[in-house]
Motif scaffolding. Sequence first.
Motif, PDB file in Angstrom:
ATOM      1  N   MET A   1       0.850  -1.180   0.000  1.00 20.24           N
ATOM      2  CA  MET A   1       0.000   0.000   0.000  1.00 20.24           C
ATOM      3  C   MET A   1       0.891   1.236   0.000  1.00 20.24           C
ATOM      4  O   MET A   1       1.024   1.868  -1.011  1.00 20.24           O
ATOM      5  CB  MET A   1      -0.931  -0.058   1.206  1.00 20.24           C
ATOM      6  N   GLY A   2       1.489   1.604   1.123  1.00 24.64           N
ATOM      7  CA  GLY A   2       2.474   2.658   1.148  1.00 24.64           C
ATOM      8  C   GLY A   2       1.960   4.075   1.312  1.00 24.64           C
ATOM      9  O   GLY A   2       2.745   4.985   1.505  1.00 24.64           O
ATOM     10  N   CYS A   3       0.644   4.331   1.250  1.00 28.65           N
ATOM     11  CA  CYS A   3       0.124   5.689   1.387  1.00 28.65           C
ATOM     12  C   CYS A   3      -1.188   5.654   2.162  1.00 28.65           C
ATOM     13  O   CYS A   3      -2.148   5.008   1.736  1.00 28.65           O
ATOM     14  CB  CYS A   3      -0.087   6.312   0.010  1.00 28.65           C
ATOM     15  N   VAL A   4      -1.228   6.364   3.261  1.00 30.70           N
ATOM     16  CA  VAL A   4      -2.433   6.387   4.083  1.00 30.70           C
ATOM     17  C   VAL A   4      -3.608   6.966   3.302  1.00 30.70           C
ATOM     18  O   VAL A   4      -4.745   6.536   3.467  1.00 30.70           O
ATOM     19  CB  VAL A   4      -2.186   7.179   5.390  1.00 30.70           C
TER      20      VAL A   4
ATOM     21  N   PRO B   1       8.562   3.386  17.200  1.00 28.70           N
ATOM     22  CA  PRO B   1       8.605   4.211  16.000  1.00 28.70           C
ATOM     23  C   PRO B   1       9.356   3.484  14.882  1.00 28.70           C
ATOM     24  O   PRO B   1      10.329   2.787  15.128  1.00 28.70           O
ATOM     25  CB  PRO B   1       9.379   5.455  16.457  1.00 28.70           C
ATOM     26  N   GLY B   2       8.840   3.623  13.676  1.00 30.30           N
ATOM     27  CA  GLY B   2       9.434   2.944  12.531  1.00 30.30           C
ATOM     28  C   GLY B   2       8.711   1.668  12.147  1.00 30.30           C
ATOM     29  O   GLY B   2       8.885   1.158  11.045  1.00 30.30           O
ATOM     30  N   PHE B   3       7.889   1.132  13.067  1.00 30.60           N
ATOM     31  CA  PHE B   3       7.121  -0.074  12.772  1.00 30.60           C
ATOM     32  C   PHE B   3       6.175   0.219  11.600  1.00 30.60           C
ATOM     33  O   PHE B   3       5.600   1.289  11.508  1.00 30.60           O
ATOM     34  CB  PHE B   3       6.315  -0.493  14.012  1.00 30.60           C
TER      35      PHE B   3
ATOM     36  N   HIS C   1       5.524   3.625   7.663  1.00 35.65           N
ATOM     37  CA  HIS C   1       6.270   3.681   8.913  1.00 35.65           C
ATOM     38  C   HIS C   1       5.557   4.572   9.920  1.00 35.65           C
ATOM     39  O   HIS C   1       5.134   5.680   9.589  1.00 35.65           O
ATOM     40  CB  HIS C   1       7.681   4.245   8.685  1.00 35.65           C
ATOM     41  N   THR C   2       5.428   4.073  11.160  1.00 33.65           N
ATOM     42  CA  THR C   2       4.841   4.881  12.221  1.00 33.65           C
ATOM     43  C   THR C   2       5.906   5.811  12.789  1.00 33.65           C
ATOM     44  O   THR C   2       7.097   5.500  12.779  1.00 33.65           O
ATOM     45  CB  THR C   2       4.308   4.001  13.368  1.00 33.65           C
ATOM     46  N   ILE C   3       5.449   6.956  13.248  1.00 33.10           N
ATOM     47  CA  ILE C   3       6.326   7.865  13.963  1.00 33.10           C
ATOM     48  C   ILE C   3       5.608   8.260  15.242  1.00 33.10           C
ATOM     49  O   ILE C   3       4.383   8.163  15.334  1.00 33.10           O
ATOM     50  CB  ILE C   3       6.700   9.122  13.141  1.00 33.10           C
TER      51      ILE C   3
END
Length: 94
Positions: A1-4, A37-39, A45-47
Amino acid sequence: MGCVEALNYEILIRDASFKECREYIRGHFSESIDVEPGFKIFDVHTIGVPPIAVGLDGDFVIFPYTKPCHGTFLLRVQDAEEAARLRALKKGLK
């Protein structure tokens, strides 16, 4: 996916802190997993300030997302595969 933006999401909270998101998830959902973070969730990726809580509710995944210049939102997305992946990961952490 890659894009919220490509996800069919519902916004539960706008302009929230990571602490507010974490408390909301822990208070409203019986299942959650803490990540660093980074998961990656949905290949994004979460921040944030750890621990970052991710909620699970049936086939729904609830997670904080920060959009630059717009703030942090708590999003709810229905995706059975991602929910199952997170549950499997959670079992592996026990």
